[in-house]
Motif scaffolding. Structure first.
Motif, PDB file in Angstrom:
ATOM      1  N   LEU A  21      -8.805   0.326   2.204  1.00 18.38           N
ATOM      2  CA  LEU A  21      -8.461  -0.881   1.556  1.00 18.38           C
ATOM      3  C   LEU A  21      -9.713  -1.609   2.152  1.00 18.38           C
TER       4      LEU A  21
ATOM      5  N   VAL B 205       0.966  -1.472  -0.068  1.00 17.07           N
ATOM      6  CA  VAL B 205      -0.212  -0.164   0.461  1.00 17.07           C
ATOM      7  C   VAL B 205       1.110   1.308   0.186  1.00 17.07           C
TER       8      VAL B 205
ATOM      9  N   ASP C  53      -2.911   5.160  -2.875  1.00 13.62           N
ATOM     10  CA  ASP C  53      -3.500   3.757  -2.281  1.00 13.62           C
ATOM     11  C   ASP C  53      -4.945   4.050  -1.441  1.00 13.62           C
ATOM     12  N   ASP C  54      -5.944   3.885  -1.511  1.00 14.73           N
ATOM     13  CA  ASP C  54      -7.599   4.620  -0.882  1.00 14.73           C
ATOM     14  C   ASP C  54      -6.855   3.533   0.669  1.00 14.73           C
TER      15      ASP C  54
END
Length: 157
Positions: free
Chosen positions: A86, A78, A82-83
């Motif tokens: 997740l 990650v 990135d969100d």
């Protein structure tokens, strides 16, 4: 955090580890199959290689019992783009590995999201400035020796 040394580990490396309360009692849950969330923190500027290179060497060492039991675990990398929310489609325990986890907002968000969505979470901070809120285990180093000691701890070897 309290200091704990396990005599089966690399004693010099393990002596620097610090553990949050009750973590020792929960370690057995992470010794079987688990999912690893690797926080993609900065590369090692001195060596010019990714920060996790030495840890990956330890966990993929050919023929070692630690590598045999650990290398089959799925790894989710990650990064800052990135969100943080997740979704981990796993019922297995989750080990989050980062360095200075509290230093960046995105790493804190990822740790918080994983803790909120997964049942069994162990957060490891391999950096030099661990914050107890974002470190169940603080290793104070991410070199090969610290990585091997961490893997020994997580595999019970």
């Amino acid at each position: 955090m309290t200091l704990l040394a396990d005599t089966d580990l690399d004693v010099d490396a393990a002596l620097s580890f610090r553990f949050a309360p009750a973590v020792q009692d929960r370690l057995a849950a992470f010794r079987g199959r688990c999912t690893v969330v690797r926080l993609a923190t900065l590369d090692n500027e001195v060596l010019g290689v990714p920060r996790w290179y030495t840890l990956q060497e330890a966990w993929a060492e050919p023929g070692s019992a630690t590598a045999a039991s650990w290398s089959g675990n799925p790894v989710v990398a990650v990064g800052p783009s990135d969100d943080p929310e997740l979704v981990l489609a796993t019922g297995t325990p989750v080990v989050v590995v980062g360095a200075d986890n509290a230093a960046a907002r995105w790493t804190r968000q990822v740790v918080d999201a994983v803790r909120a969505t997964c049942r069994s979470v162990l957060v490891v901070d391999m950096g030099g400035r661990p914050d107890p809120s974002y470190a169940d285990i603080a290793t104070y180093g991410f070199d090969r020796r610290h990585g091997a000691a961490l893997l020994g701890l997580l595999t019970g070897r």
